[in-house]
Design a protein around this motif. Sequence first.
Motif, PDB file in Angstrom:
ATOM      1  N   ARG A  76      40.512  42.338  43.601  1.00  0.00           N
ATOM      2  CA  ARG A  76      39.678  43.342  42.938  1.00  0.00           C
ATOM      3  C   ARG A  76      40.453  44.175  41.921  1.00  0.00           C
ATOM      4  NH1 ARG A  76      34.782  43.376  45.273  1.00  0.00           N
ATOM      5  NH2 ARG A  76      34.592  42.516  47.384  1.00  0.00           N
ATOM      6  N   THR A  77      41.350  43.529  41.199  1.00  0.00           N
ATOM      7  CA  THR A  77      42.026  44.195  40.091  1.00  0.00           C
ATOM      8  C   THR A  77      41.007  44.436  38.974  1.00  0.00           C
ATOM      9  OG1 THR A  77      44.056  43.019  40.636  1.00  0.00           O
ATOM     10  CG2 THR A  77      43.938  44.024  38.450  1.00  0.00           C
ATOM     11  N   LEU A  88      42.968  42.730  33.683  1.00  0.00           N
ATOM     12  CA  LEU A  88      43.167  41.279  33.675  1.00  0.00           C
ATOM     13  C   LEU A  88      43.002  40.709  32.270  1.00  0.00           C
ATOM     14  CD1 LEU A  88      41.282  40.228  36.937  1.00  0.00           C
ATOM     15  CD2 LEU A  88      43.732  40.523  36.610  1.00  0.00           C
ATOM     16  N   LEU A 120      44.732  37.985  41.516  1.00  0.00           N
ATOM     17  CA  LEU A 120      44.495  39.392  41.217  1.00  0.00           C
ATOM     18  C   LEU A 120      43.002  39.710  41.171  1.00  0.00           C
ATOM     19  CD1 LEU A 120      47.206  40.000  38.466  1.00  0.00           C
ATOM     20  CD2 LEU A 120      47.213  40.863  40.806  1.00  0.00           C
ATOM     21  N   ARG A 121      42.207  38.763  40.702  1.00  0.00           N
ATOM     22  CA  ARG A 121      40.758  38.981  40.679  1.00  0.00           C
ATOM     23  C   ARG A 121      40.206  39.057  42.096  1.00  0.00           C
ATOM     24  NH1 ARG A 121      39.469  35.889  36.701  1.00  0.00           N
ATOM     25  NH2 ARG A 121      38.982  37.570  35.250  1.00  0.00           N
TER      26      ARG A 121
END
Length: 254
Positions: free
Chosen positions: A144-145, A150, A140-141
């Motif tokens: 670009r969450t 997060l 997810l990082r």
Amino acid sequence: MSRHLPHRPTVLIESSAYASRWRDVAPSAKALFALAGIIASWIAQGPAALAALTAILMLTAFLAARVPLHAYIAAALPPLGFLLLSYLTMLVGPDHNGHWHITTAMLPTIEHTALRSTAMLAALLGLVLTTPMPDLLALLRKLRTPELLLDLMVLCYRMLFVMRQAWDESITAQTARLGYRNWRQAWRSTGLLAGQMAVQVWQRAAALQTAADARVYQGTLRFLPTAYPQAKRQITAAAVAGAVMLAIALGDRL
């Protein structure tokens, strides 16, 4: 009365993910396969195509990822129970006089919704039962969450284990004091335990915050990255398998 939590799906899911045969498969490949399954389930219309997609996704989890059957069933029961309750409410409707009664008018819709929901659930279970939480967060990082989202996910995830530990320790203490020797005492102990859980969890959450501040927490939680040497090959295989599911769905739709 049970002296332990009846079921811990979060712990079961994470244990299954770490023990999975696909533990070393790139999360991006597993996520791509799951996403293709979800999209194909949304596109497909006929019951045969939806059943085929469900079978593909479940057999992949059992045969390829070697997910234990008991873990799969235990993780699937809560969402399936929610879906079943939703379907039962769809069987009740008003007649011309405004009286509520059981009707079969929604049966085709219920059948289609049940098959589609089951296929999508199979896709999600295949992902979460083979991918630990840190790997999902790393993926997810990369996508670009927002970091705030997060961090909230990590804190909520951690608090589930904090609550479990507080519950287990309290249960052990009450059992040692014969708090569950009969039904009356068991209900009393359970009520006391429920009243103390909020205080216990609050105190342990404060301790976690203190520990984070002591480590100069700056608003972002980081994890050690994991290398996947065969990621390209795995992503290619996931893309091919996903294309097969999409072809089934599109063939059914057309």
